[in-house]
Structures are given as structure tokens and as C-alpha cells.
Scaffold this active site. Structure first.
Site, PDB file in Angstrom:
ATOM      1  N   GLU A  30       6.557 -14.478  14.857  1.00 11.10           N
ATOM      2  CA  GLU A  30       6.889 -15.450  15.886  1.00 11.10           C
ATOM      3  C   GLU A  30       8.359 -15.360  16.297  1.00 11.10           C
ATOM      4  O   GLU A  30       8.693 -15.471  17.480  1.00 11.10           O
ATOM      5  CB  GLU A  30       6.586 -16.874  15.388  1.00 11.10           C
ATOM      6  CG  GLU A  30       5.135 -17.109  15.039  1.00 11.10           C
ATOM      7  CD  GLU A  30       4.822 -16.882  13.568  1.00 11.10           C
ATOM      8  OE1 GLU A  30       3.988 -17.612  13.024  1.00 11.10           O
ATOM      9  OE2 GLU A  30       5.428 -15.959  12.971  1.00 11.10           O
ATOM     10  N   CYS A  74       8.598 -21.211  11.173  1.00 14.32           N
ATOM     11  CA  CYS A  74       8.242 -20.688  12.487  1.00 14.32           C
ATOM     12  C   CYS A  74       7.635 -21.768  13.374  1.00 14.32           C
ATOM     13  O   CYS A  74       7.784 -21.740  14.590  1.00 14.32           O
ATOM     14  CB  CYS A  74       7.261 -19.519  12.348  1.00 14.32           C
ATOM     15  SG  CYS A  74       8.029 -18.013  11.736  1.00 14.32           S
ATOM     16  N   ASP A  90      -4.193  15.983 -12.581  1.00 20.33           N
ATOM     17  CA  ASP A  90      -3.773  16.308 -11.208  1.00 20.33           C
ATOM     18  C   ASP A  90      -2.269  16.257 -10.980  1.00 20.33           C
ATOM     19  O   ASP A  90      -1.783  16.834 -10.007  1.00 20.33           O
ATOM     20  CB  ASP A  90      -4.444  15.344 -10.223  1.00 20.33           C
ATOM     21  CG  ASP A  90      -5.950  15.527 -10.151  1.00 20.33           C
ATOM     22  OD1 ASP A  90      -6.435  16.587 -10.587  1.00 20.33           O
ATOM     23  OD2 ASP A  90      -6.638  14.619  -9.659  1.00 20.33           O
ATOM     24  N   LEU A 113       1.179  10.579  -5.135  1.00 15.03           N
ATOM     25  CA  LEU A 113       0.739   9.280  -4.614  1.00 15.03           C
ATOM     26  C   LEU A 113       1.658   8.738  -3.525  1.00 15.03           C
ATOM     27  O   LEU A 113       1.817   7.520  -3.362  1.00 15.03           O
ATOM     28  CB  LEU A 113       0.607   8.250  -5.751  1.00 15.03           C
ATOM     29  CG  LEU A 113      -0.318   8.640  -6.901  1.00 15.03           C
ATOM     30  CD1 LEU A 113      -0.408   7.488  -7.908  1.00 15.03           C
ATOM     31  CD2 LEU A 113      -1.710   9.014  -6.413  1.00 15.03           C
ATOM     32  N   ARG A 160       2.852  11.196   3.061  1.00 15.17           N
ATOM     33  CA  ARG A 160       3.622  12.336   3.577  1.00 15.17           C
ATOM     34  C   ARG A 160       3.314  12.616   5.045  1.00 15.17           C
ATOM     35  O   ARG A 160       3.473  13.739   5.510  1.00 15.17           O
ATOM     36  CB  ARG A 160       3.358  13.569   2.703  1.00 15.17           C
ATOM     37  CG  ARG A 160       3.851  13.362   1.267  1.00 15.17           C
ATOM     38  CD  ARG A 160       3.774  14.603   0.418  1.00 15.17           C
ATOM     39  NE  ARG A 160       2.409  15.009   0.096  1.00 15.17           N
ATOM     40  CZ  ARG A 160       1.664  14.467  -0.858  1.00 15.17           C
ATOM     41  NH1 ARG A 160       2.137  13.456  -1.580  1.00 15.17           N
ATOM     42  NH2 ARG A 160       0.451  14.916  -1.101  1.00 15.17           N
ATOM     43  N   GLY A 218      -9.094   8.147 -11.563  1.00 19.57           N
ATOM     44  CA  GLY A 218     -10.300   8.949 -11.449  1.00 19.57           C
ATOM     45  C   GLY A 218     -11.576   8.172 -11.699  1.00 19.57           C
ATOM     46  O   GLY A 218     -11.650   6.956 -11.479  1.00 19.57           O
TER      47      GLY A 218
END
Length: 324
Positions: free
Chosen positions: A46, A78, A194, A198, A201, A259
Site C-alpha cells: 500500500e 497501512c 548429490d 540448493l 541460478r 530425497g
């Protein structure tokens, strides 16, 4: 209101503990000002829209996706700002359940002689603001479970084998999803196998990477892992305890990326609010790793309703939301 909702979505994942609100100020058929909650939660939508509208806001109508705030914090309410601007009417989508507001924003406006209309596009607003609403009402973040699976429901070619399941279009969409969440979580097994980053990109959105968390029953982060270098936080204990801690930290939207055991643990706990499944047309075979650690995907989706479907190159995205 549809325009205000679209503006509010720009702020998904960037507003800290605050809601991602959109605001449009209209007069005589012309849009005078627009705004959405800024990074970190301030300025509010606002305030931004009023600054753009200037003196033209007098006699205008403001469309706001959430009841304007009524409490004094780091910024004035607001609702009072809208009243001072001399608006003739304020249209809101939903009431704010925060006990500091909860009807008080609407009351301030009415006492200032402003017409207030509420409930416009309420269902859409509840979906867009689900993270904030969940944390205020249930003291935990909205949980979005993301799965990338083969046509036969596998997430890897074998235990401990990092496997690319879907293509580039899915990768871009997942990075956008990350940018729209406050936090991202994986299990320690995913970190070991892995070594994920995280992060988001996507060009221009690199600064919108979510805060990384790892759920662990006991192990610490491998010292040389990317998440260790990124300062990821390890959460220990149950899923429920982890969500309580994240809610306490002001996390509105949590993306769970895996996972298999971690995904199942969230489903078993009954705390998943949305499931996004990115499915490849290719099969992996019987030797592959089941997406949900032995829980059939169709069975896991029984408590959810299909919301939307989309093609992403050769792959397909299906989005489900909890029925309750």
C-alpha cells in the site's frame, strides 16, 4: 484485484515473515499506482502504491490482496496511511488472521468514512498467501514437496547414484520455484549423494536463493559439502519439530526437495500442503529408487486434488494441493 494478485506474486519468497501483498489504486478508470511488498517485508504494498499515486489517490479506489495492517511496528499502519490519503473505497480479498489486525484494518478505514468491500477473489488470495496464513494460523510454514520422477516413479537409477531425470525446461522451473520460497530443505542422504547447492541460478534472480536447511537424525554436514560452505542449518528431530522451528524463524514457504525418505516422512506426517511432480516420459526400470521409499505415488496423492498441469519440453508438471 486480479492485477493486484499478480503483483503480489512478484514478492513470493522475498518478504521474510511478512505476507506477499499486491495493491492497485484506480480512479476514473485509470491505474494511478501499483505496489507489492518489498524485499524483507518493507515497504508494504500500500505504501508503494500510494507513493506512486500521489495526491491523485484522493477519491480513488484501492484494491489490496490482504486486509491492510492496523498495528504499529517498524512502519505505521497501512490502514491509517490509506485513510490519510483520502481514498473513497478500499477493496480487499481476505481478512488478515494476525491477531494484531484481524478486522482492525477494515475498522480503521470504515471509521474514516471509507467504503470497504472484502471477499473479492478470496480463494485466489488464500492460495497466493498460503505461506503467511499457514504460519500465522498453524505456526508452521506452507510445505511444498517437489518430486522429479521417471515415468515408472523412480528418482534415481540406483541407490547412491546421482541421476538426471528431467530436462532443461524443468530445471529452469525448479529454480524459479526456489526463488519463490523462503527456505529449502533436503535430507542428509541427499547431501551425501548429490552434494547439492540448493540455490536459484536463474539469470537476474541469483539473490533470491532460499535459506538452506538439512533434516538429519544425527549426522552432521560433511565438512567439504557445498551446503556446509553455504552455512546451511541442520534440523534434528521429527518433521513436526522442524516445522515448528521454521515457523518460529518466520519462514512462510518451505520447499522440500528430497530425497525419498525425507519426502515420505513429510507425507506420513500429514504436513504437505502442495505437491509439484515433474515427470519424465522415460522409464528407469525395476532397479531404480522409488520416489517415496516404498510408498506408492498414487496412494500418497489420495489426500490431494489436482490443481493444474503443464508441459515443460518433453516433461510434464502436475500440481496437487491438499484437500483440507
Amino acid at each position: 484485484m486480479s492485477y493486484a494478485l499478480r503483483l503480489g506474486r512478484r514478492a513470493l519468497g522475498t518478504t521474510a515473515e511478512n505476507p506477499n501483498v499486491g495493491c492497485v489504486i484506480v480512479k476514473d478508470g485509470r491505474v494511478l499506482g501499483i505496489g507489492w511488498t518489498q524485499p524483507g517485508g518493507r515497504p508494504h504494498a500500500e505504501t508503494e502504491a500510494l507513493a506512486m499515486s500521489g495526491d491523485g489517490a484522493r477519491g480513488a479506489t484501492a484494491y489490496v490482496t490482504l486486509e491492510p495492517c492496523a498495528h504499529h511496528g517498524r512502519t505505521p499502519p497501512c490502514a491509517e496511511a490509506l485513510a490519510r490519503a483520502g481514498l473513497a473505497r478500499v477493496v480487499t480479498a481476505i481478512k488478515d488472521p494476525d491477531h494484531r489486525v484481524s478486522g482492525a484494518g477494515h475498522r480503521i478505514l470504515r471509521e474514516a468514512g471509507i467504503e470497504v468491500v472484502s471477499g473479492i477473489a478470496a480463494d485466489d488470495a488464500r492460495r497466493d498467501l498460503a505461506g503467511f496464513l499457514m504460519r500465522i494460523v498453524r505456526r508452521r510454514p506452507q510445505v511444498i514437496l517437489k518430486l522429479a520422477v521417471s515415468a515408472d516413479g523412480k528418482i534415481a537409477a540406483g541407490v547412491g547414484r546421482r541421476t538426471a531425470i528431467t530436462g532443461e525446461a524443468v530445471k529452469a522451473r525448479v529454480h524459479l520455484l526456489r526463488a519463490q520460497c523462503n527456505a529449502i530443505l533436503v535430507g542428509m542422504g541427499t547431501v551425501v549423494v548429490d552434494d547439492p547447492e540448493l540455490t536459484c541460478r536463474l539469470p537476474g534472480l541469483e539473490n533470491r536463493s532460499p535459506r538452506p536447511f538439512v533434516l538429519s537424525r544425527g549426522r552432521d554436514l560433511p565438512p567439504g559439502s557445498k551446503l556446509a560452505h553455504a552455512g546451511a542449518t541442520v534440523l534434528r528431530g521429527s518433521v513436526t519439530a522442524a516445522l515448528g522451528e521454521l515457523g518460529h524463524q518466520g519462514i512462510n514457504r518451505l520447499l522440500v526437495e528430497g530425497g525419498a525418505m525425507t519426502a515420505r516422512s513429510f507425507l506420513d506426517a500429514g504436513v504437505v500442503d502442495e505437491v509439484q511432480i515433474f515427470r519424465s516420459p522415460d522409464c528407469i526400470g525395476a532397479a531404480g529408487v522409488d520416489a517415496l521409499a516404498g510408498l506408492e505415488l498414487d496412494s500418497a496423492l489420495q489426500p490431494f486434488a489436482l490443481r493444474e498441469e503443464e508441459r515443460l519440453g518433453p516433461d510434464r508438471l502436475t500440481v496437487y494441493e491438499a484437500r483440507n
